[in-house]
Design a protein around this motif. Sequence first.
Motif, PDB file in Angstrom:
ATOM      1  N   ASN A 196       0.807  -1.232   0.000  1.00  0.00           N
ATOM      2  CA  ASN A 196       0.000   0.000   0.000  1.00  0.00           C
ATOM      3  C   ASN A 196       0.832   1.270   0.000  1.00  0.00           C
ATOM      4  OD1 ASN A 196      -2.165  -1.720   0.235  1.00  0.00           O
ATOM      5  ND2 ASN A 196      -2.313  -1.498   2.469  1.00  0.00           N
ATOM      6  N   LYS A 197       2.129   1.193   0.380  1.00  0.00           N
ATOM      7  CA  LYS A 197       2.884   2.420   0.593  1.00  0.00           C
ATOM      8  C   LYS A 197       4.239   2.409  -0.114  1.00  0.00           C
ATOM      9  CE  LYS A 197       4.974   4.567   4.699  1.00  0.00           C
ATOM     10  NZ  LYS A 197       4.898   5.991   4.826  1.00  0.00           N
ATOM     11  N   LEU A 198       5.125   1.474   0.296  1.00  0.00           N
ATOM     12  CA  LEU A 198       6.523   1.604  -0.116  1.00  0.00           C
ATOM     13  C   LEU A 198       6.754   1.386  -1.615  1.00  0.00           C
ATOM     14  CD1 LEU A 198       8.385  -0.020   2.924  1.00  0.00           C
ATOM     15  CD2 LEU A 198       7.895   2.389   2.498  1.00  0.00           C
ATOM     16  N   PHE A 199       6.058   0.400  -2.235  1.00  0.00           N
ATOM     17  CA  PHE A 199       6.267   0.200  -3.678  1.00  0.00           C
ATOM     18  C   PHE A 199       5.930   1.477  -4.445  1.00  0.00           C
ATOM     19  CE2 PHE A 199       5.780  -4.569  -3.051  1.00  0.00           C
ATOM     20  CZ  PHE A 199       7.115  -4.819  -3.301  1.00  0.00           C
ATOM     21  N   LYS A 200       4.823   2.122  -4.058  1.00  0.00           N
ATOM     22  CA  LYS A 200       4.391   3.347  -4.758  1.00  0.00           C
ATOM     23  C   LYS A 200       5.409   4.464  -4.538  1.00  0.00           C
ATOM     24  CE  LYS A 200      -0.601   2.477  -4.557  1.00  0.00           C
ATOM     25  NZ  LYS A 200      -0.496   1.092  -4.041  1.00  0.00           N
ATOM     26  N   GLU A 201       5.806   4.656  -3.265  1.00  0.00           N
ATOM     27  CA  GLU A 201       6.751   5.736  -2.950  1.00  0.00           C
ATOM     28  C   GLU A 201       8.082   5.545  -3.659  1.00  0.00           C
ATOM     29  OE1 GLU A 201       5.373   6.608   1.613  1.00  0.00           O
ATOM     30  OE2 GLU A 201       7.522   6.310   1.245  1.00  0.00           O
ATOM     31  N   TYR A 202       8.632   4.310  -3.578  1.00  0.00           N
ATOM     32  CA  TYR A 202       9.950   4.056  -4.168  1.00  0.00           C
ATOM     33  C   TYR A 202       9.887   4.150  -5.693  1.00  0.00           C
ATOM     34  CZ  TYR A 202      11.393   2.434   0.501  1.00  0.00           C
ATOM     35  OH  TYR A 202      11.675   2.344   1.844  1.00  0.00           O
ATOM     36  N   ARG A 204       7.930   6.072  -7.429  1.00  0.00           N
ATOM     37  CA  ARG A 204       7.872   7.512  -7.729  1.00  0.00           C
ATOM     38  C   ARG A 204       9.254   8.151  -7.560  1.00  0.00           C
ATOM     39  NH1 ARG A 204       3.483   8.383  -4.756  1.00  0.00           N
ATOM     40  NH2 ARG A 204       4.718   9.085  -2.975  1.00  0.00           N
ATOM     41  N   ASN A 205       9.891   7.872  -6.423  1.00  0.00           N
ATOM     42  CA  ASN A 205      11.172   8.528  -6.101  1.00  0.00           C
ATOM     43  C   ASN A 205      12.319   8.058  -6.983  1.00  0.00           C
ATOM     44  OD1 ASN A 205       9.788   9.685  -4.091  1.00  0.00           O
ATOM     45  ND2 ASN A 205      10.605   8.391  -2.447  1.00  0.00           N
ATOM     46  N   GLN A 206      12.264   6.800  -7.434  1.00  0.00           N
ATOM     47  CA  GLN A 206      13.410   6.236  -8.150  1.00  0.00           C
ATOM     48  C   GLN A 206      13.164   6.125  -9.658  1.00  0.00           C
ATOM     49  OE1 GLN A 206      14.602   2.546  -6.150  1.00  0.00           O
ATOM     50  NE2 GLN A 206      14.046   3.423  -4.170  1.00  0.00           N
ATOM     51  N   LYS A 216      14.156  -5.175  -7.592  1.00  0.00           N
ATOM     52  CA  LYS A 216      15.363  -4.575  -7.026  1.00  0.00           C
ATOM     53  C   LYS A 216      15.592  -5.061  -5.595  1.00  0.00           C
ATOM     54  CE  LYS A 216      17.131  -0.110  -5.577  1.00  0.00           C
ATOM     55  NZ  LYS A 216      17.010   1.335  -5.567  1.00  0.00           N
ATOM     56  N   TYR A 217      14.515  -5.103  -4.820  1.00  0.00           N
ATOM     57  CA  TYR A 217      14.682  -5.530  -3.420  1.00  0.00           C
ATOM     58  C   TYR A 217      14.891  -7.042  -3.312  1.00  0.00           C
ATOM     59  CZ  TYR A 217      14.255  -0.840  -1.792  1.00  0.00           C
ATOM     60  OH  TYR A 217      14.528   0.482  -1.555  1.00  0.00           O
ATOM     61  N   ILE A 218      14.321  -7.809  -4.245  1.00  0.00           N
ATOM     62  CA  ILE A 218      14.583  -9.261  -4.256  1.00  0.00           C
ATOM     63  C   ILE A 218      16.050  -9.512  -4.603  1.00  0.00           C
ATOM     64  CG2 ILE A 218      14.117 -11.397  -5.555  1.00  0.00           C
ATOM     65  CD1 ILE A 218      11.165 -10.515  -5.632  1.00  0.00           C
ATOM     66  N   ASP A 219      16.567  -8.725  -5.556  1.00  0.00           N
ATOM     67  CA  ASP A 219      17.962  -8.918  -6.003  1.00  0.00           C
ATOM     68  C   ASP A 219      18.973  -8.644  -4.884  1.00  0.00           C
ATOM     69  OD1 ASP A 219      17.088  -9.654  -8.492  1.00  0.00           O
ATOM     70  OD2 ASP A 219      17.422  -7.685  -9.413  1.00  0.00           O
TER      71      ASP A 219
END
Length: 261
Positions: A196-202, A204-206, A216-219
């Motif tokens: 609900n939050k971090l995927f959307k924020e990251y 947008r930011n990245q 990216k986080y799995i890698d």
Amino acid sequence: MLLKDKRAVITGGAQGLGHALAARLLKEGCRVLLADIQELEIAATVRELRAAFGENVAGRRCDVTVEADVKALVDQAVERLGGLDIFVANAGILISGPVTEFDVSQWRKVMEVNLVGQMICMKYALALMARQKSGAFIQINSKSGKKGSFKNSAYAASKFGGIGLVQSAALEMAALGVRVNAVCPGNLLDSPLWVNKLFKEYARNQGLTEAQVRQKYIDQVPLGRGCTYEDVGNVVVFLASEASSYMTGQAINVTGGQEMR
Ligand SMILES: NC(=O)c1ccc[n+]([C@@H]2O[C@H](COP(=O)([O-])OP(=O)(O)OC[C@H]3O[C@@H](n4cnc5c(N)ncnc54)[C@H](O)[C@@H]3O)[C@@H](O)[C@H]2O)c1
């Protein structure tokens, strides 16, 4: 069943990891009291868990930053369950931002819930466990409790502090037959926090898609996948059980090898 008839409290039990840990402890035979600041959600979670596991679960509103709420929670554990074998201090929040621009009141809020809230839970749960001369206190920490986290100074500082709290309380409790440990999960990529939050924020930011952020986080994980509720539940059950009777003051990584200290 590894924890038959053990009496457990879980904070932050309305959703996410706390909800999943409640289901896991019920499956292992525990009687569970859930606490959360979200009153309607905790009632809904209790209804759902009762439908699956029967009457061995109850819930109440409790803000872990309010001493009177936590005292009432532990008192209810005594009244309803007759004592307390396991306390899972899971309630936590994440507010991120660059340190140079961080709103100080927001930074303090993270410390208040994630660190002061943990101390208040320890104050009342450990006092009871010390009187009983038994019990396992389990703090839900994070890999961010051992390694700085980008634009996440409040969260990482609160989680680092949590480990100091665990080690110090473990020293005080060791002679009383009470153990205090922490679990440090990696990224729970299917949790509401991420979905609900971090995927959307990251994203947008990245300048990435949400799917690219997930990859990216799995890698970053040597074992090649995100952390699951089951991974954390396995270690919580171990720390709650006699199988870990020679362990206290530990902060155990459940990170697929992402953190090794
Ligand atoms: N999601 C992850 O990737 C991840 C990774 C490592 C560690 N953790 C830790 O796991 C724990 C649970 O996280 P989650 O992902 O399930 O988060 P979440 O936001 O889905 O759930 C946290 C719960 O805590 C409750 N809560 C917040 N403030 C509270 C307060 N003052 N008093 C009582 N309850 C309060 C919330 O209402 C919510 O139900 C946290 O301590 C978090 O730091 C999460």
